[in-house]
Design an enzyme around this catalytic site. Structure first.
Site, PDB file in Angstrom:
ATOM      1  N   TRP A 357       1.172  -0.917  -0.365  1.00  0.00           N
ATOM      2  CA  TRP A 357       0.159   0.237  -0.144  1.00  0.00           C
ATOM      3  C   TRP A 357       0.703   1.025   0.200  1.00  0.00           C
ATOM      4  O   TRP A 357       0.652   1.952   0.153  1.00  0.00           O
ATOM      5  CB  TRP A 357      -1.208  -0.081   1.405  1.00  0.00           C
ATOM      6  CG  TRP A 357      -0.401   0.327   2.263  1.00  0.00           C
ATOM      7  CD1 TRP A 357       0.640  -0.951   3.195  1.00  0.00           C
ATOM      8  CD2 TRP A 357      -0.339   0.981   3.278  1.00  0.00           C
ATOM      9  NE1 TRP A 357       0.613  -0.689   4.167  1.00  0.00           N
ATOM     10  CE2 TRP A 357       0.390   0.993   4.620  1.00  0.00           C
ATOM     11  CE3 TRP A 357      -1.402   2.631   3.516  1.00  0.00           C
ATOM     12  CZ2 TRP A 357       0.547   2.233   5.649  1.00  0.00           C
ATOM     13  CZ3 TRP A 357      -0.890   3.430   4.548  1.00  0.00           C
ATOM     14  CH2 TRP A 357      -0.490   3.097   5.412  1.00  0.00           C
ATOM     15  N   GLU A 488       1.738  -1.203  13.814  1.00  0.00           N
ATOM     16  CA  GLU A 488       1.504  -2.938  13.005  1.00  0.00           C
ATOM     17  C   GLU A 488       2.057  -3.257  14.874  1.00  0.00           C
ATOM     18  O   GLU A 488       2.526  -4.650  15.226  1.00  0.00           O
ATOM     19  CB  GLU A 488       2.139  -3.440  12.196  1.00  0.00           C
ATOM     20  CG  GLU A 488       1.750  -3.198  10.917  1.00  0.00           C
ATOM     21  CD  GLU A 488       2.858  -3.447   8.994  1.00  0.00           C
ATOM     22  OE1 GLU A 488       2.514  -3.806   9.070  1.00  0.00           O
ATOM     23  OE2 GLU A 488       4.252  -3.893   9.885  1.00  0.00           O
TER      24      GLU A 488
END
Length: 769
Positions: A357, A488
């Site tokens: 992305w 994350e």
């Protein structure tokens, strides 16, 4: 953090040879041209620590995923760009001793990456074990004029002796990937030949059956004159070379020119590859090295005219931005919609060289402003062409009715990421695809893209989000469960604010796009909706209901949006209070400890404030920035640039500058102790964003290009060119204002410091701060 690269405006310079830094330098001094690239490995043999890397764009292998468990929908492979045949090799043996900087005394060493003209050169003096001293000067480049070709000039001068040298230019295809899961080699031999001054090697990838023909031709000069040599062929498995001997005379330079080409079955029928490869070699060898080098310099000048940022008064900052722009420009040219931008480009194998992305969120803004419109359009068409695979990916996870989930990692549209919390849960990537469509149209004004491509993608994405939320009876609202946001360092969380915000925005934008296409191209729209079995009233009604009733985690006491439910249950500790010896966390802490901590890998809530700057007032941004930035460890390369842009909006000039310096010199100074794996190519676009969208405050609002700039304290000025809707502007920010020159043939209205400014064709305007 390393600090061995010398400051220079146009060059990356390493003085002196430290074997412990060699793999870092191999990354930093990498070359590429959009079609192929290579790490800065030495031409001659090197038995020290090295990461050999040559790469051909689009050639990959589906390496079987290696995990101890399996889940439904889990990808069967991790796609990776392959280490391809090494074409730069020139073995040198002098009086029976191989030239190898790991085995001899290095008296002097200098390596220079000339970014202005696009080549790498290296100089060294080495003393062999018998006391012979030799001077070597090597220069090479991957041509951006002849993109299937590269060239080398390699010279040897004996300093204190005369003797015999054995020279062996070679192509070595017996290579492996550093990150192969099972130490497997991915190439099979097809054909090889060596005749006279030419060598050719043809290899085929296993499973994917890409065929690549690598060829080379050499020429030798002494005293400036061409020397006829009797070369003997050496043919081994996946290896081909020519070997010859010459007499070296003390003080006399011997020069080897090597021309090489990589051609692949992506562009030619396999049976035509040898002929195509020879044709490229014939063409570039006929030009000669110096002509190719001049063409390279001229072509790079055109690139710099489009994309350069000029900083006065800060050499370190100037070097950093040019290094980032240089690497972006030699990684992706936008000529081929089948290609995309790997996080490491042509500089290493980590992350597999696949598409993330990062492209849509970080690279699109750079190419929109610095390259022809078609370049960015090709990045979007790449995703459009993979829509069918995105629908397949969603189907594997239990979604239906045309819902599309774009992959976190891909080569051909299939998901191939091998970490479950990313594969199944980091679904915000879907929103980045939609946002890129919006960003492209907002910037270029190309509304036709919605008609021809964009609407179909937006419908597939909106259908996914509709199925991914569920109604909570407890909250009487829609919720988004089991996700991973951009941070994350949190997995399997509920109601990540950024993901939920992006999801409802996507559905709203899909409705807006549908209404536009219906009004502008009714017949095309009707045909598309029929093909998609789209019930407008039911589907858009459901989307709107979700938009109107979505739950967003927030804390009214602090006046902030919560990264996810329960975030404030964590022990809140600021990064400044961490023991520095514990950083980076991902190299020092257990994963369990990271997940339970409050520390944030990269912008998460703040990523939403970057995307949707017009939806939130400055006070709301300030509250969220002041809460989340002190908790952010910036251990993703994608983090500092977003914070630089937001700090600029908040008039936090020192913060903005420090974040800029960190993102611009992330690899040059090895901030995260990982440059040896390859450069952070996609985040390099964030360096450009930090200057243009951050310091210059450039953004598009109400179809108008706006600037809200400030000048960093250490800078005298900075300037750049941007293309906007077929106009080109030169923007220069100085202490007392902004000078904008319209380099186009038509007038353009812009907004500076909230003042409308009309700039006539060829004219300039100065707006006082």
């Amino acid at each position: 953090m390393k600090n061995y690269i010398q400051a220079d405006e146009w060059n990356i310079i390493e003085e002196g040879f430290d074997p412990h830094l060699n793999k870092i330098s191999e990354s930093i001094f990498s070359l590429g041209n959009g079609h192929m690239g290579q790490r800065a490995n030495f031409e001659e043999a090197y038995s020290g620590e090295t990461l050999q890397g040559n790469y051909v764009a689009g050639v990959y292998y589906p390496d079987k995923t290696r995990v101890g468990w399996w889940k439904n929908g889990y990808p069967e492979y991790f796609a990776k760009v392959l280490n391809a045949a090494n074409w730069i090799g020139i073995d040198i043996v002098i009086d029976g001793i191989q030239l190898d900087l790991s085995q001899c005394k290095v008296i002097s060493f200098k390596r220079v990456l000339n970014m202005q003209q696009g080549y790498l050169e290296r100089f060294f003096v080495a003393e062999l074990s018998n006391g012979n001293q030799v001077s070597v000067a090597a220069k090479r480049f991957c041509s951006i004029v002849d993109e299937e070709a590269g060239a080398i000039r390699y010279s040897i001068t004996p300093l204190n002796f005369s003797g015999e040298v054995k020279i062996m230019p070679f192509i070595d295809g017996d290579v492996s990937n550093y990150d192969a899961n099972y130490d497997e080699k991915f190439w099979d031999h097809v054909d090889q030949q060596a005749a006279g001054l030419d060598t050719y090697l043809m290899l085929e990838t296993r499973k994917t059956n890409f065929v690549v023909c690598t060829g080379s031709r050499f020429a030798v000069h002494q005293n400036g004159q061409l020397v006829a040599v009797e070369a003997q062929p050496i043919l081994k498995d996946k290896y081909v070379a020519s070997v010859f001997t010459l007499n070296l005379v003390q003080g006399q330079e011997t020069v080897i020119y090597k021309y090489a080409a990589n051609v692949s079955s992506q562009n030619y029928a396999p049976e035509d590859l040898p002929g195509a490869c020879k044709a490229v070699i014939d063409r570039v060898a006929a030009k000669g090295f110096e002509t190719m080098l001049q063409e390279q310099a001229d072509a790079w000048q055109k690139k710099w005219d489009e994309s350069d940022i000029v900083i006065e008064g800060d050499v370190s900052a100037q070097q950093g931005i040019r290094f980032n722009i240089f690497q972006l420009s030699q990684t992706y040219t936008g000529k081929d919609a089948r290609l995309n931008i790997g996080p490491k480009g042509f500089t290493g194998e980590k992350y597999g060289g696949s598409t993330y992305w990062d492209t849509e969120a970080y690279c699109v803004p750079f190419y929109l402003a610095t390259a022809p419109q078609q370049v960015t359009k090709n990045l979007l068409v790449y995703r459009y062409n993979q829509l069918g695979k995105a629908i397949e990916n969603a189907t594997k996870l239990g979604f239906n009715k045309g819902a599309a989930l774009y992959p976190m990692v891909t080569m051909n549209g299939e998901e191939c990421h091998n970490e479950w919390e990313i594969t199944f849960e980091e679904i915000h990537r879907n929103g980045a695809i939609a946002y890129a469509i919006f960003n492209y149209i907002r910037y270029t004004g190309d509304q036709d893209y919605l008609v021809d491509y964009g609407l179909e993608v937006l419908i597939g994405i909106a259908r996914f989000w509709k199925q991914r939320v569920n109604w909570s009876n407890a909250k009487k609202q829609y919720v988004m469960l089991g996700v991973t946001g951009p941070n994350e360092y949190e997995n399997n969380i509920n109601n990540n604010w950024y993901t939920s915000t992006l999801a409802t925005w996507c559905m709203g934008y899909a409705i807006e796009a549908l209404n536009y296409v219906k009004a502008q191209a009714a017949d095309k729209c009707q045909a598309l909706l029929g093909r998609l079995n789209f019930n407008e009233a039911d589907e858009t009604g459901a989307w709107q209901h979700i938009i109107d009733n979505m739950y967003y985690a927030e804390d009214k006491e602090h006046g902030i949006y919560l990264q996810q439910d329960g975030f404030l249950d964590k022990e809140i500790i600021h990064v400044k209070d961490l023991d520095p010896s514990q950083r980076p966390l991902n190299q020092k802490w257990s994963w369990d400890r990271i997940l339970r901590s409050c520390f944030i890998k990269q912008a998460d809530v703040l990523q939403g404030f970057y995307f949707f700057r017009d939806q939130y007032d400055i006070d709301t941004l300030r509250r969220n920035y002041n809460f989340y930035e002190p908790l952010t460890v910036h251990e993703s390369s994608l983090s500092p640039c977003i914070h630089a842009i937001l700090a600029s909006r908040l008039d936090l000039a020192d913060d903005a500058y420090n974040f800029y310096l960190r993102t611009s010199r992330l690899d040059l100074d090895d901030y995260n102790n990982d440059t040896e794996d390859g450069l952070h190519i996609t985040s390099m676009a964030g360096t450009w964003m930090s200057v243009v969208e951050g310091f210059a405050g450039m953004h598009v609002q109400d179809d108008t290009l706006k600037f809200e700039p400030f000048l960093p304290a250490k800078w005298k000025s900075f300037s750049f060119n941007v293309g906007f809707r077929k106009n080109t502007l030169n923007v220069k920010i100085v202490a007392d204002g902004v000078r904008i020159t319209n380099l186009s043939g038509s007038a353009l209205s812009v907004n500076v410091f909230d003042k409308p400014v009309l700039i006539e064709a060829g004219a300039e305007a100065f707006v006082v701060r």
